[in-house]
Design a protein around this motif. Structure first.
Motif, mmCIF file in Angstrom:
data_model
loop_
_atom_site.group_PDB
_atom_site.id
_atom_site.type_symbol
_atom_site.label_atom_id
_atom_site.label_comp_id
_atom_site.label_asym_id
_atom_site.label_seq_id
_atom_site.Cartn_x
_atom_site.Cartn_y
_atom_site.Cartn_z
ATOM 1 N N VAL A 103 43.290 30.139 34.344
ATOM 2 C CA VAL A 103 42.234 30.656 35.323
ATOM 3 C C VAL A 103 41.032 29.313 35.642
ATOM 4 O O VAL A 103 40.684 29.209 36.630
ATOM 5 C CB VAL A 103 41.483 31.956 34.867
ATOM 6 C CG1 VAL A 103 40.192 32.166 35.511
ATOM 7 C CG2 VAL A 103 42.414 33.233 35.080
ATOM 8 N N LEU A 104 40.852 28.860 34.395
ATOM 9 C CA LEU A 104 39.745 28.092 34.436
ATOM 10 C C LEU A 104 40.148 26.763 35.279
ATOM 11 O O LEU A 104 39.413 26.328 36.176
ATOM 12 C CB LEU A 104 39.295 27.378 32.946
ATOM 13 C CG LEU A 104 38.895 28.386 32.149
ATOM 14 C CD1 LEU A 104 38.352 27.868 30.836
ATOM 15 C CD2 LEU A 104 37.404 28.882 32.879
ATOM 16 N N ARG A 140 43.781 20.366 31.542
ATOM 17 C CA ARG A 140 42.669 20.538 32.535
ATOM 18 C C ARG A 140 41.484 19.641 32.697
ATOM 19 O O ARG A 140 40.847 19.171 33.550
ATOM 20 C CB ARG A 140 42.152 22.267 32.382
ATOM 21 C CG ARG A 140 40.975 22.400 33.138
ATOM 22 C CD ARG A 140 40.718 23.874 32.898
ATOM 23 N NE ARG A 140 40.282 24.174 31.493
ATOM 24 C CZ ARG A 140 39.109 23.906 31.009
ATOM 25 N NH1 ARG A 140 38.090 23.452 31.677
ATOM 26 N NH2 ARG A 140 38.926 24.306 29.822
ATOM 27 N N GLN A 141 41.109 19.202 31.279
ATOM 28 C CA GLN A 141 40.114 18.479 31.113
ATOM 29 C C GLN A 141 40.265 16.892 31.625
ATOM 30 O O GLN A 141 39.389 16.192 31.768
ATOM 31 C CB GLN A 141 39.467 18.467 29.815
ATOM 32 C CG GLN A 141 38.802 19.917 29.531
ATOM 33 C CD GLN A 141 38.362 19.939 28.182
ATOM 34 O OE1 GLN A 141 38.891 19.257 27.391
ATOM 35 N NE2 GLN A 141 37.490 20.914 27.767
ATOM 36 N N SER A 142 41.650 16.628 31.779
ATOM 37 C CA SER A 142 41.979 15.369 32.153
ATOM 38 C C SER A 142 41.473 14.935 33.783
ATOM 39 O O SER A 142 41.508 14.048 34.077
ATOM 40 C CB SER A 142 43.526 15.010 32.038
ATOM 41 O OG SER A 142 44.170 15.730 33.163
ATOM 42 N N GLY A 143 41.287 16.197 34.362
ATOM 43 C CA GLY A 143 40.888 15.941 35.791
ATOM 44 C C GLY A 143 41.926 15.987 36.922
ATOM 45 O O GLY A 143 41.733 15.635 38.024
ATOM 46 N N VAL A 144 43.131 16.310 36.507
ATOM 47 C CA VAL A 144 44.123 16.259 37.506
ATOM 48 C C VAL A 144 43.764 17.321 38.430
ATOM 49 O O VAL A 144 43.306 18.292 38.225
ATOM 50 C CB VAL A 144 45.499 16.501 36.847
ATOM 51 C CG1 VAL A 144 45.943 15.297 36.113
ATOM 52 C CG2 VAL A 144 45.691 17.650 36.121
ATOM 53 N N GLU A 165 48.264 25.864 19.807
ATOM 54 C CA GLU A 165 48.786 24.479 20.222
ATOM 55 C C GLU A 165 48.566 24.420 21.851
ATOM 56 O O GLU A 165 48.303 23.468 22.291
ATOM 57 C CB GLU A 165 50.111 24.173 19.784
ATOM 58 C CG GLU A 165 50.085 23.535 18.229
ATOM 59 C CD GLU A 165 51.357 23.579 17.689
ATOM 60 O OE1 GLU A 165 51.341 23.369 16.302
ATOM 61 O OE2 GLU A 165 52.551 23.521 18.533
ATOM 62 N N VAL A 166 49.662 25.477 22.180
ATOM 63 C CA VAL A 166 49.718 25.439 23.799
ATOM 64 C C VAL A 166 48.400 25.589 24.810
ATOM 65 O O VAL A 166 48.180 24.915 25.573
ATOM 66 C CB VAL A 166 50.698 26.468 24.142
ATOM 67 C CG1 VAL A 166 50.951 26.552 25.739
ATOM 68 C CG2 VAL A 166 52.029 26.310 23.661
ATOM 69 N N GLU A 167 47.571 26.449 24.066
ATOM 70 C CA GLU A 167 46.237 26.693 24.535
ATOM 71 C C GLU A 167 45.300 25.234 24.837
ATOM 72 O O GLU A 167 45.031 24.893 25.765
ATOM 73 C CB GLU A 167 45.452 27.674 23.801
ATOM 74 C CG GLU A 167 43.857 27.953 24.420
ATOM 75 C CD GLU A 167 43.263 28.764 23.721
ATOM 76 O OE1 GLU A 167 43.586 29.255 22.628
ATOM 77 O OE2 GLU A 167 41.984 29.266 24.265
ATOM 78 N N GLN A 168 45.496 24.685 23.478
ATOM 79 C CA GLN A 168 44.915 23.215 23.367
ATOM 80 C C GLN A 168 45.432 22.400 24.396
ATOM 81 O O GLN A 168 44.749 21.444 25.082
ATOM 82 C CB GLN A 168 45.063 22.816 21.803
ATOM 83 C CG GLN A 168 44.502 21.273 21.515
ATOM 84 C CD GLN A 168 43.080 21.535 22.080
ATOM 85 O OE1 GLN A 168 42.269 22.484 22.229
ATOM 86 N NE2 GLN A 168 42.323 19.953 22.252
ATOM 87 N N ARG A 169 46.766 22.140 24.710
ATOM 88 C CA ARG A 169 47.435 21.263 25.537
ATOM 89 C C ARG A 169 47.136 21.598 27.066
ATOM 90 O O ARG A 169 46.841 20.964 27.878
ATOM 91 C CB ARG A 169 48.796 21.423 25.531
ATOM 92 C CG ARG A 169 49.492 20.682 24.394
ATOM 93 C CD ARG A 169 50.935 21.148 23.704
ATOM 94 N NE ARG A 169 52.006 20.621 24.690
ATOM 95 C CZ ARG A 169 53.241 21.118 24.629
ATOM 96 N NH1 ARG A 169 53.581 21.803 23.314
ATOM 97 N NH2 ARG A 169 54.033 20.674 25.464
#
Lengths: 194, 194
Positions: free
Chosen positions: B137-138, B74-78, B65-69
């Motif tokens: 890291v990503l 990250r993918q939201s681009g902030v 769950e946390v990994e997904q969050r």
DNA sequence: GCGTAACTAGACCGGTCGTCATAGTAGCGA
DNA sequence: TCGCTACTATGACGACCGGTCTAGTTACGC
């Protein structure tokens, strides 16, 4: 030392070491007794409060010891970066010596008790953390940081330190300590600048 | 949702919540059953491996769950500072909602188990931490940090995060989260500079 | 109705912590 | 040296609670 070892001290020593490895609930009094070599009845003679009292005293002892080490380091007059390095190198060394089977006993107990359940142990841990944080604040102030920033710094350093214990135990690696030190040094640098 | 709730899911939900508050050894199956409302016998039907299996699945669930969050954030681009703030604000929010009676279940379990004793749970926690760290890291890489520094950054951020859980529970205050965020932002700034 | 699978309740055994009655020891006055 | 007292120390005991398992019940396709 006055006496080489009393059953009382042995019991607390054993408790500190075992709580480090498995937390409070994870160790039974039988194990405590075996490791310390003390007989069963002695436990309740020296600690009428039972296991919980041993826990509280173990926390108090570690709290005082570590506070003292913080104080001595600060009074040695090192600059803040060296202070930070020394602290995290020491913690890294501690976990390495125990082959990553142990963390900070405070963290272990803090994770298991809240103010609601287990108020005594919670209070003991809270007191120890606060004492450490106060010491770190003093070190920051002596390095020229302003009071508000010193509080921020001390809080972050305490959290990093405890977190490094947890993570390095899980990862079986000392890396978290070294990397946390870098973060805290970066914070110190920023906080001293303004 | 497919089904409102199965006994299996309820049991894991209860486990996550209870482990947060009291750690693994601190909660008994009786409490697990009471909180989840599941009948006693169902436990060993759904989890032949017993309590340890519940623990492992609870860890796996929280880990995923946390990994997904982390991934979604990250993918939201902030940018990286906003990423850091969001993470620590979220953790602060979580502990506040639970009135400081809970921390991260990973930390609680990590404190109690080493690779020697409890290898299954240890491995589960280790895997979850590693997954989170990879995600961080990503995020760091995407912000332009070089690979080596991204590793340092992620390790420090993970430790700070877990430490903030521990400390804020003990201190009954969200301060550690906010202050840790500042440290990690300072580290990010330094690491991006070179 | 019958057979298989899904599920449940309660009994079970092992180990836990704390108690207690007993045993040892140090100090002291005679 | 002896006896007395107060303190310290001990391990056997038992009530209790932990996690586990087996025997039983329900649900359902055929």
């Amino acid at each position: 030392m006055a006496k080489a070892s009393s059953a009382r001290e042995d019991l607390i020593d054993a408790a500190v070491e075992l709580f480090r490895a498995r937390g409070y609930e994870g160790v039974g009094v039988a194990e405590l007794l075996q490791k310390s070599g003390a007989p069963r009845g002695s436990l309740y003679f020296h600690f009428p409060g039972g296991k919980e009292q041993i826990g509280a005293e173990a926390v108090a002892r570690v709290g005082a010891e570590v506070e003292q080490r913080f104080r001595e380091l600060r009074q040695s007059g090192v600059d803040l970066d060296a202070y930070i390095d020394k602290v995290f190198k020491t913690t890294a060394q501690e976990v390495k010596e125990r082959e990553y089977h142990a963390s900070c006993p405070m963290a272990a107990i803090a994770a298991e008790f809240s103010s609601a359940h287990g108020p005594n142990l919670h209070a003991a841990v809270r007191g120890a953390f606060n004492a450490w944080q106060r010491e770190i604040v003093l070190a920051a102030l002596e390095s020229g940081m302003n009071a508000k920033n010193a509080e921020i710094f001390a809080s972050a350093m305490l959290a990093s330190m405890e977190g490094a214990f947890i993570v390095s135990k899980a990862q079986v690696s000392p890396a978290a300590h070294a990397n946390s030190a870098r973060a805290i040094k970066a914070l110190a640098s920023v906080l001293r600048a303004n």
